[in-house]
Scaffold this motif. Structure first.
Motif, mmCIF file in Angstrom:
data_model
loop_
_atom_site.group_PDB
_atom_site.id
_atom_site.type_symbol
_atom_site.label_atom_id
_atom_site.label_comp_id
_atom_site.label_asym_id
_atom_site.label_seq_id
_atom_site.Cartn_x
_atom_site.Cartn_y
_atom_site.Cartn_z
ATOM 1 N N TYR A 1 5.387 -7.509 3.171
ATOM 2 C CA TYR A 1 4.946 -7.287 4.541
ATOM 3 C C TYR A 1 5.540 -5.974 5.041
ATOM 4 O O TYR A 1 6.489 -5.432 4.462
ATOM 5 C CB TYR A 1 5.374 -8.445 5.449
ATOM 6 N N ASP A 2 4.990 -5.438 6.097
ATOM 7 C CA ASP A 2 5.475 -4.179 6.634
ATOM 8 C C ASP A 2 6.882 -4.352 7.199
ATOM 9 O O ASP A 2 7.200 -5.385 7.806
ATOM 10 C CB ASP A 2 4.527 -3.694 7.738
ATOM 11 N N PRO B 1 -2.725 -4.845 5.841
ATOM 12 C CA PRO B 1 -3.138 -3.675 5.060
ATOM 13 C C PRO B 1 -1.953 -2.784 4.696
ATOM 14 O O PRO B 1 -0.975 -2.689 5.423
ATOM 15 C CB PRO B 1 -4.116 -2.946 5.988
ATOM 16 N N GLY B 2 -2.069 -2.123 3.564
ATOM 17 C CA GLY B 2 -1.015 -1.230 3.100
ATOM 18 C C GLY B 2 -1.447 0.227 3.157
ATOM 19 O O GLY B 2 -2.553 0.529 3.608
ATOM 20 N N ILE C 1 10.891 3.439 2.180
ATOM 21 C CA ILE C 1 10.108 3.254 0.953
ATOM 22 C C ILE C 1 8.704 2.775 1.305
ATOM 23 O O ILE C 1 8.524 1.928 2.184
ATOM 24 C CB ILE C 1 10.796 2.227 0.031
ATOM 25 N N SER C 2 7.704 3.290 0.617
ATOM 26 C CA SER C 2 6.331 2.803 0.744
ATOM 27 C C SER C 2 5.995 1.932 -0.456
ATOM 28 O O SER C 2 6.346 2.261 -1.593
ATOM 29 C CB SER C 2 5.343 3.969 0.824
ATOM 30 N N HIS D 1 -2.311 -7.477 -4.480
ATOM 31 C CA HIS D 1 -3.101 -8.648 -4.102
ATOM 32 C C HIS D 1 -3.058 -8.873 -2.596
ATOM 33 O O HIS D 1 -2.141 -8.457 -1.907
ATOM 34 C CB HIS D 1 -2.575 -9.909 -4.795
ATOM 35 N N GLY D 2 -4.102 -9.570 -2.138
ATOM 36 C CA GLY D 2 -4.150 -10.015 -0.758
ATOM 37 C C GLY D 2 -3.861 -11.501 -0.668
ATOM 38 O O GLY D 2 -3.384 -12.132 -1.619
#
Length: 344
Positions: free
Chosen positions: A21-22, A57-58, A66-67, A72-73
């Motif tokens: 998750y963000d 969404p990524g 870090i990104s 997968h969703g």
């Protein structure tokens, strides 16, 4: 130690789906991935498959700048035998409704759900902890109880296993919880081998305190650790408070106090737990007679063996062994992965 992360595990192995998750913390997430994702052929078991899924969404931003791109969703949850939630960014923030819906659906079909640290709030927001017991980091237990009064919050344990749902305390205790999951799925021997590979303490039961006092004199924890290791290697011997104190070069009173501070239980209660745990390992891995197991684990008599084993497990040694045989037959006949059996 290099890990085999490229080989594909058996497609029939249980699938562990790990949430990303963000603004996620990389420690809890990394612990989950490090526990389940590496292929471990040396264990000679049908080790887990692992998938990472995102609830939004990524690319996702993690702590430290870090990104993370996730393959997968939420649809991955519908295939998972275990869903693992490694924390949550804000206990007061309700997770996306789509995530809560698929978690409820996974629970309804019998999947196992587990959380590390603040991940318990995700399960609570989904209503899956209502009427049951759970834990989280000690700094968040009061908030969990305030937000979700229908949850019996346990503030001073490493993890709570309610059967289908398992919640763990602060970040590092997630490793204890995940080793517990491995122990449930594959037995104590495999769990301890994994702990050894990861240079972790052996599998620990969840009732151990997460609040370890810091006022222990310098050097004493290592002394207790040496005593514990020696005792595990000599379980067949008789142990009393006096003999343990002599081995540790401490007075009985000092040993009792420091052991309680470090573990939350008395030295003798700890020895009994270790005896039962070793007896379970022998029941799982050998066909030797119960009398032999009783002697190897250090119980003074079959009556003592049965009494302590039943108090710890709720069943007798003979019934425990019979249950293992039934589970093995069912697994062979139905080809169910261990994670599915454990989750039901």
């Amino acid at each position: 130690m290099p890990m085999n992360i490229l080989a594909e595990p058996d497609s029939s192995a249980p699938l562990v789906a790990i949430l990303a998750y963000d603004q996620m913390g990389m420690f809890e997430f990394g612990c989950a991935v490090g526990m389940f994702a590496p292929v471990r052929p040396e264990l000679q078991v049908d080790w887990y498959r692992t998938g990472i899924f995102a609830c939004e969404p990524g690319p996702l931003r993690a702590l430290g700048g870090i990104s993370v791109e996730v393959p997968h969703g939420l649809e991955l949850i519908d295939e998972a035998d275990t869903v693992l939630i490694p924390g949550w960014r804000n206990p007061d923030e309700a997770p996306p409704p789509q995530l809560l819906d698929v978690l409820r659906r996974a629970h309804a079909r019998g999947a196992r759900l587990a959380s590390i640290c603040s991940g318990a709030f995700v399960l609570a927001w989904a209503g899956l902890l209502d009427g049951g017991s759970a834990t989280t980091h000690w700094r968040l237990t009061e908030r969990l109880a305030q937000l979700f009064p229908d949850v019996a919050v346990r503030a001073d344990v490493l993890y709570v296993d309610s059967g289908q749902i398992i919640t763990s305390a602060g970040s590092a205790t997630g490793m204890d919880m995940m080793l517990h999951m491995v122990q449930k799925d594959y037995g104590r021997r495999v769990a301890n081998l994994v702990a050894q590979r990861l240079v972790l303490a052996p599998w620990r039961d969840g009732d151990r305190s997460q609040l370890v006092p810091r006022a222990i004199p310098h050097g004493e924890p290592s002394r207790l650790a040496r005593l514990m290791e020696w005792t595990r290697e000599n379980l067949s011997q008789e142990h009393t408070l006096a003999s343990l104190a002599t081995q540790a070069l401490l007075s009985q009173r000092t040993l009792q106090r420091q052991f309680m501070d470090a573990t939350g239980v008395s030295p003798i209660d700890w020895v009994i737990r270790e005896r039962v745990a070793y007896a379970k390992e022998l029941l799982e891995t050998t066909a030797r007679p119960l009398q032999w197991i009783c002697e190897q684990a250090g119980f003074g008599s079959p009556e003592s063996f049965r009494r302590h084993f039943r108090a710890a497990t709720g069943t007798s040694p003979a019934a425990y062994r019979a249950g293992l045989a039934v589970a093995a037959d069912a697994a062979a006949g139905l080809q169910s992965p261990p994670g599915v059996i454990a989750a039901r």
